[in-house]
Design a protein around this motif. Structure first.
Motif, short mmCIF file in Angstrom:
data_model
loop_
_atom_site.label_atom_id
_atom_site.label_comp_id
_atom_site.label_asym_id
_atom_site.label_seq_id
_atom_site.Cartn_x
_atom_site.Cartn_y
_atom_site.Cartn_z
N LEU A 53 -3.53 9.36 5.90
CA LEU A 53 -2.40 9.51 6.83
C LEU A 53 -2.29 8.29 7.73
O LEU A 53 -1.19 7.84 8.04
CB LEU A 53 -2.57 10.79 7.65
CG LEU A 53 -1.40 11.14 8.58
CD1 LEU A 53 -0.11 11.34 7.81
CD2 LEU A 53 -1.72 12.41 9.39
N ASP A 54 -3.42 7.74 8.14
CA ASP A 54 -3.42 6.47 8.89
C ASP A 54 -2.82 5.36 8.04
O ASP A 54 -2.01 4.55 8.51
CB ASP A 54 -4.84 6.14 9.32
CG ASP A 54 -4.97 4.74 9.90
OD1 ASP A 54 -4.14 4.37 10.75
OD2 ASP A 54 -5.90 4.01 9.50
N TYR A 55 -3.19 5.33 6.77
CA TYR A 55 -2.68 4.31 5.85
C TYR A 55 -1.16 4.40 5.72
O TYR A 55 -0.46 3.38 5.79
CB TYR A 55 -3.34 4.48 4.49
CG TYR A 55 -2.66 3.74 3.36
CD1 TYR A 55 -2.80 2.36 3.21
CD2 TYR A 55 -1.86 4.43 2.45
CE1 TYR A 55 -2.16 1.69 2.18
CE2 TYR A 55 -1.22 3.77 1.41
CZ TYR A 55 -1.37 2.39 1.28
OH TYR A 55 -0.73 1.73 0.27
N THR A 56 -0.63 5.62 5.54
CA THR A 56 0.83 5.75 5.40
C THR A 56 1.54 5.37 6.70
O THR A 56 2.65 4.82 6.65
CB THR A 56 1.22 7.17 4.98
OG1 THR A 56 0.78 8.11 5.98
CG2 THR A 56 0.64 7.54 3.63
N HIS A 57 0.92 5.60 7.84
CA HIS A 57 1.51 5.15 9.10
C HIS A 57 1.53 3.62 9.16
O HIS A 57 2.54 3.01 9.56
CB HIS A 57 0.72 5.71 10.29
CG HIS A 57 1.17 7.06 10.74
ND1 HIS A 57 0.67 8.23 10.19
CD2 HIS A 57 2.07 7.44 11.69
CE1 HIS A 57 1.25 9.26 10.79
NE2 HIS A 57 2.09 8.82 11.69
N ARG A 58 0.42 2.98 8.77
CA ARG A 58 0.37 1.52 8.81
C ARG A 58 1.38 0.90 7.84
O ARG A 58 1.94 -0.17 8.12
CB ARG A 58 -1.05 1.04 8.49
CG ARG A 58 -2.02 1.27 9.65
CD ARG A 58 -3.41 0.69 9.38
NE ARG A 58 -4.24 1.58 8.56
CZ ARG A 58 -4.62 1.33 7.34
NH1 ARG A 58 -4.25 0.20 6.74
NH2 ARG A 58 -5.37 2.18 6.65
N GLU A 59 1.60 1.57 6.71
CA GLU A 59 2.57 1.07 5.74
C GLU A 59 3.99 1.04 6.29
O GLU A 59 4.80 0.23 5.87
CB GLU A 59 2.53 1.95 4.47
CG GLU A 59 1.33 1.72 3.58
CD GLU A 59 1.42 0.39 2.86
OE1 GLU A 59 2.29 0.23 1.98
OE2 GLU A 59 0.62 -0.51 3.20
N TYR A 60 4.28 1.91 7.24
CA TYR A 60 5.64 2.03 7.76
C TYR A 60 5.69 1.77 9.26
O TYR A 60 6.45 2.40 9.99
CB TYR A 60 6.21 3.41 7.43
CG TYR A 60 6.39 3.61 5.94
CD1 TYR A 60 7.39 2.95 5.23
CD2 TYR A 60 5.51 4.44 5.24
CE1 TYR A 60 7.54 3.12 3.86
CE2 TYR A 60 5.66 4.62 3.86
CZ TYR A 60 6.66 3.96 3.18
OH TYR A 60 6.79 4.12 1.84
N ASP A 61 4.88 0.84 9.72
CA ASP A 61 4.93 0.39 11.11
C ASP A 61 4.83 1.56 12.09
O ASP A 61 5.54 1.63 13.08
CB ASP A 61 6.22 -0.41 11.36
CG ASP A 61 6.15 -1.23 12.65
OD1 ASP A 61 5.03 -1.57 13.08
OD2 ASP A 61 7.21 -1.49 13.23
N TYR A 84 3.24 10.96 2.65
CA TYR A 84 2.07 11.79 2.36
C TYR A 84 2.41 12.86 1.33
O TYR A 84 1.59 13.22 0.49
CB TYR A 84 1.58 12.45 3.65
CG TYR A 84 0.18 13.02 3.57
CD1 TYR A 84 -0.92 12.30 4.01
CD2 TYR A 84 -0.05 14.29 3.03
CE1 TYR A 84 -2.21 12.81 3.93
CE2 TYR A 84 -1.34 14.81 2.94
CZ TYR A 84 -2.41 14.07 3.39
OH TYR A 84 -3.68 14.58 3.29
N ASN A 85 3.66 13.35 1.36
CA ASN A 85 4.07 14.39 0.43
C ASN A 85 4.64 13.84 -0.87
O ASN A 85 4.28 14.30 -1.96
CB ASN A 85 5.12 15.29 1.09
CG ASN A 85 5.69 16.35 0.16
OD1 ASN A 85 6.77 16.20 -0.38
ND2 ASN A 85 4.93 17.42 -0.04
N ALA A 86 5.52 12.84 -0.77
CA ALA A 86 6.27 12.39 -1.94
C ALA A 86 5.73 11.10 -2.55
O ALA A 86 6.12 10.74 -3.67
CB ALA A 86 7.75 12.20 -1.57
N GLY A 87 4.85 10.40 -1.83
CA GLY A 87 4.32 9.14 -2.32
C GLY A 87 5.06 7.95 -1.74
O GLY A 87 6.27 8.02 -1.50
N PRO A 88 4.34 6.84 -1.51
CA PRO A 88 4.96 5.67 -0.89
C PRO A 88 6.13 5.10 -1.69
O PRO A 88 7.10 4.61 -1.11
CB PRO A 88 3.80 4.66 -0.81
CG PRO A 88 2.56 5.48 -0.92
CD PRO A 88 2.91 6.66 -1.78
N GLY A 89 6.04 5.16 -3.00
CA GLY A 89 7.10 4.58 -3.82
C GLY A 89 8.43 5.25 -3.61
O GLY A 89 9.47 4.58 -3.47
#
Length: 732
Positions: free
Chosen positions: A647-655, A665-670
């Motif tokens: 969850l920290d990683y997905t936050h960092r990916e999107y500023d 987290y649910n649908a994937g970064p792509g």
């Protein structure tokens, strides 16, 4: 405030029973007690000490009920020594259970000595704990005698079932008495499951009957149910088929449920479920036949109205219209729904003018109906999409006036506020946002409204960094159903004993009252069955009968209802890793609630595991990133460590935009990156509405709605603001 003792208090049992416990100063103990409730250290002959506290009264002991043993031993010891009333009795009982959990049976025996004579509500359980303490202390003969006393003196009390079970380990004939006297008790289910593999004939059928009726939450339940039906179908009574139908229905095997209900005693519910089960299983002809049988046998039942509406969905348009006309003529409460469906059928028959006339009739003749609310919402959205915000706001305001309790009202109220801002009407917008919070405080849109009002609740791009204050309730609220014994066990945090007690008190499992269903949810949550427990509580919202609806609304006004909906398992674990990852702990809690309902060993159909539903492949990738291996995703500590890392990683990916992070987290970064690149949205709320995956859109609203509910329930500042707004709103 605590005052020094004026005279020496008689000690009823020696403090040496707690030898080995570190000694806190009296001042430190008093400080602890003052944080959890009222500490009464008046002399033993005072009237205050002699009185018994009501269950809902402030209680120092009940305030300690959910504390770990190490944090409450000293305080409980002090209360137990100084108070010879209900508080003292409760303190002694909790001390004994703590000592038992530590394997200190001898010390527990000292604390329990004579307690059953004073503590009537839990007298059978005092004997139960004494027998367990005697066993732990290496006194098997004394334990055997205590079990025998419990079984004889309290032969009809559920606590005796534990005695019969234990006695049966040396004399299995006692288990027959257990099953006969307490068939719903978990110990009876356990015994039946043990005996089933070697049983034959009538014995086997009797055991299966018990397991089908009372073993619903066991992992082997589906096997038992199929065996009961397949091997003994020709011998089953209508009541057996009723139980089988309920079992299949609860395990979502709707086709088999429909077939079983068709053979159950005739009632509106059984006949409706016979039809609905067949319909959900794709058995169109069987469903049509069952719905028609329902209408013929029970022409005036509310279930018949629902069944006829479902029947219309299965019929060709002209026949469907005739059925809908029947509903309009015979069931005024469903007339608006039928009229709306009739309009859709007329559209399909290329009769747009007649269809519009039907919709106009819904708005004029049934203005307060659900169908009218849905039509107004549709019109408001269409007008807003065309840029006609004044017209959209007008439609929204009519819905909020005539359909204020409809499930669409929170969303419409929030949109009305945004449309008012488009029209440069800030005062109208403020009133709209405040109304959403005041009338629908549990809604995701209440959080969105709070953001627009400027409250310190964190928007999508700021929620991560918040670290809200969390204040949990001082003590539990007693459940609305059940015996005094059940309520006392629950208040004391004795969840396993409360659960087993409740199994013998919960009679009407298929059609429980509102109070019974809520109590069942509480008991399940208490023993860690949070998936089913939260479902039982949340499902109360679907009660439609007027009396049940009123009972539900009254219950909903009690904070205990919402605390059950949004419990706090694993609080310390979540807080630890949230701080480690610099994540908002309430956002993490809400995400876990949505992912797993706090069930540590749950596995999704896709293979995701544990509290934060981490995929094994994702876990392997995370392990490579952090340079550690050997994690077990079914272990809460490991799961939350990896889940919060991701969850920290997905936050960092999107500023640090929490909307994109949670959606990812649910649908994937792509997928999220693709949606962002596609654009076409004007703000974050527009992005949520345009998420093409219905599951992800619902997920986002559920997680942030959950975050908001944890905030409004457990953060004093936000709770006070919500309460003030609710007090200023007109009754909806």
């Amino acid at each position: 405030m605590w005052q020094p003792l004026k005279e020496k208090i008689k000690i009823h049992w020696p403090l040496l029973a707690l030898a080995g416990v570190s000694a806190l100063s009296v001042g430190m103990v008093v400080a602890l007690l003052e944080t959890v409730g009222v500490l009464n250290l008046a002399p033993a002959d005072s009237a205050i000490v002699e009185s018994e506290l009501a269950p809902e009264a402030p209680s120092a002991v009940l305030g300690l009920a959910d504390r770990p043993p190490a944090q409450r031993t000293e305080a409980l010891s002090l209360i137990a020594q100084q108070q010879d009333n209900q508080e003292g009795h409760r303190a002694r009982y909790l001390l004994a259970t703590d000592l038992l959990s530590q394997g200190r049976g001898g010390s527990a025996l000292t604390v329990l000595d004579g307690l059953e004579q004073d503590y009537e509500a839990l007298a059978p359980y005092v004997l139960l704990k004494r027998a367990q303490a005697q066993t732990a202390a290496g006194q098997p003969e004394a334990a055997q005698q205590t079990w025998q006393t419990l079984a004889e003196q309290y032969a009809q009390h559920p606590a005796a079932a534990e005695a019969l079970y234990t006695l049966g380990q040396s004399d299995e004939s006692t288990w027959e008495q257990l099953i006969a006297n307490f068939p719903a008790h978990p110990r009876s289910v356990e015994v039946a499951a043990k005996q089933l593999p070697v049983a034959t004939g009538a014995k086997q059928m009797a055991l299966l009957r018990l397991l089908v009726n009372y073993g619903l939450h066991q992992s082997e339940y589906g096997t038992w149910l199929d065996q009961f039906v397949s091997e003994y179908g020709s011998l089953l009574t209508p009541e057996d088929w009723q139980a089988a139908g309920f079992g299949y229905w609860e395990t979502q095997r709707y086709g088999k449920a429909g077939s079983a209900y068709a053979k159950a005693p005739a009632s509106p519910l059984s006949r409706y479920r016979a039809g609905r089960g067949a319909q959900l299983d794709g058995q169109r002809k069987a469903a049509i036949a069952a719905y028609r049988q329902l209408a013929q046998a029970f022409p005036d039942a509310p279930e018949t109205a629902t069944g006829l509406l479902k029947l219309a969905d299965l019929l060709p348009q002209p026949e469907a219209i005739k059925v809908l006309d029947q509903v309009m003529a015979r069931f005024p409460n469903q007339a608006a729904t039928a009229l709306g469906k009739r309009a859709d059928r007329l559209d399909a028959l290329q009769s747009p003018t007649s269809a519009q006339q039907a919709r106009d009739a819904v708005l004029s003749q049934y203005s307060q109906s659900e169908a009218a609310a849905e039509l107004r919402f549709r019109q408001a959205q269409q007008q807003a999409k065309a840029g006609h915000y004044e017209s959209a706001l007008s439609w929204a305001q009519q819905l909020l006036k005539d359909n204020s309790t409809h499930q669409l009202a929170p969303e419409v109220g929030f949109l009305a506020g945004k449309w008012a801002l488009q029209l440069e009407q800030p005062e109208v917008a403020q009133r709209a946002f405040e109304r959403v919070i005041g009338q629908h405080p549990e809604s995701y849109f209440a959080w969105r409204s709070a953001v627009y009002l400027g409250w310190d609740v964190g928007d999508f791009d700021g929620v991560r960094s918040l670290d809200p204050q969390i204040v949990l309730p001082d003590q539990r609220t007693p459940p609305p159903a059940g015996s005094d014994t059940l309520k006392e066990l629950y208040l004391l945090g004795q969840d396993q004993d409360a659960w087993t007690q409740w199994q013998n008190e919960f009679r009407d499992r298929e059609s429980p009252s509102v109070a019974e269903q809520f109590t069942d949810g509480l008991m399940r949550i208490g023993v860690g069955d949070t998936l089913d427990g939260i479902f039982m509580v949340s499902n109360l919202a679907w009660r439609e009968q007027p009396q049940a609806r009123q009972e539900y609304l009254a219950l909903q006004a009690d904070p205990a209802y919402w605390q059950a909906m949004y419990p706090f398992p694993y609080e310390q674990l979540i807080e630890t890793w949230s701080r480690q990852r610099q994540l908002n702990p309430l956002l993490v809690t809400a995400l876990i609630r949505q992912e797993s309902r706090f069930v540590a060993d749950i596995e999704s159909v896709a293979g995701a595991l544990g509290l934060m539903q981490v995929m094994p492949g994702t876990a392997d990738w995370i392990e490579a990133q952090i340079g550690q291996t050997g994690y077990d995703l079914t272990q809460p500590a490991d799961n939350v460590e990896l889940g919060t890392w991701y969850l920290d990683y997905t936050h960092r990916e999107y500023d640090n935009n929490a909307l994109f992070a949670v959606a990812s987290y649910n649908a994937g970064p792509g997928n999220v990156a693709d949606w962002i690149q596609r654009g076409g949205f004007t703000d974050a709320d527009d992005f949520v509405r345009q998420i093409p995956f219905a599951e992800t859109q619902g997920y986002v609203e559920a997680v942030f709605g959950g975050y908001w509910n944890y905030l409004r329930l457990y953060n004093p500042a936000i709770a006070a603001k919500v309460e003030r707004l609710a007090a200023t709103q007109p009754n909806s």
